[in-house]
Design an enzyme around this catalytic site. Sequence first.
Site, PDB file in Angstrom:
ATOM      1  N   LYS A  37     -23.180 -21.914  14.393  1.00  0.00           N
ATOM      2  CA  LYS A  37     -24.319 -22.702  14.861  1.00  0.00           C
ATOM      3  C   LYS A  37     -24.764 -23.759  13.862  1.00  0.00           C
ATOM      4  CE  LYS A  37     -25.729 -18.375  16.793  1.00  0.00           C
ATOM      5  NZ  LYS A  37     -26.697 -17.295  16.661  1.00  0.00           N
ATOM      6  N   GLY A  49     -28.268 -27.520  12.367  1.00  0.00           N
ATOM      7  CA  GLY A  49     -28.273 -26.141  12.850  1.00  0.00           C
ATOM      8  C   GLY A  49     -28.966 -26.106  14.198  1.00  0.00           C
ATOM      9  N   CYS A 163     -34.993  -8.988  12.892  1.00  0.00           N
ATOM     10  CA  CYS A 163     -34.890  -9.606  14.220  1.00  0.00           C
ATOM     11  C   CYS A 163     -33.657  -9.090  14.959  1.00  0.00           C
ATOM     12  CB  CYS A 163     -34.812 -11.127  14.068  1.00  0.00           C
ATOM     13  SG  CYS A 163     -34.561 -11.990  15.631  1.00  0.00           S
ATOM     14  N   THR A 166     -30.646 -11.591  15.593  1.00  0.00           N
ATOM     15  CA  THR A 166     -30.047 -12.194  14.407  1.00  0.00           C
ATOM     16  C   THR A 166     -29.110 -11.186  13.747  1.00  0.00           C
ATOM     17  OG1 THR A 166     -32.045 -13.502  14.048  1.00  0.00           O
ATOM     18  CG2 THR A 166     -30.584 -13.245  12.164  1.00  0.00           C
TER      19      THR A 166
END
Length: 188
Positions: A37, A49, A163, A166
């Site tokens: 990304k 990003g 998270c 993530t």
Amino acid sequence: MIRQTTIIAVRHKGKVAVAGDGQATLDTTILKQGARKVRRLFNDKVIVGFAGATADAFTLFERFDQKLEQYNGNLLRAAVELTKDWRTDRVLRHLEALMIAVNLERSLIISGTGDVIESDDEVMAIGSGGPYALAAARALIKHSKLDAPHIARESIQIASGICIFTNDRITLEEMDAEEDLPQPKKRR
């Protein structure tokens, strides 16, 4: 809220780094662990990003690279022109995403709602894990001797432990201000 990722940009000690995790998520399912990304654009002078859908990322990377070419690498002007297109184009205005774009001089967050936001300090982050990575990076800048790439990597690592959108498969791109300075001519 843009989920599915964490992207962070850190400017510290003469370097700028952008890092992102590799997890691609659809609803509550992990589709891919190693998505990339974070990319370089405009002859490797801009790092971008992306947080949002993958198809949207490819479209926006391509459009942004065209704007950078059109405006000879002027990051702010290219970002403003991209957001104008993003808001008014029938296809682009449906893309839900956020981007971080940096060069040696500026760090920007770019959105489809027309926002072009310049950082007040050395760090900015987007995505579902963005607040965690942002807090970690600010603490590391203040309380460690790490440089920008190490802070960016460690911040994503910390966010990945908090998270659920993530992971810790990190892509990192960096630029060093000293590398891009004109080299002195050698005397004979």
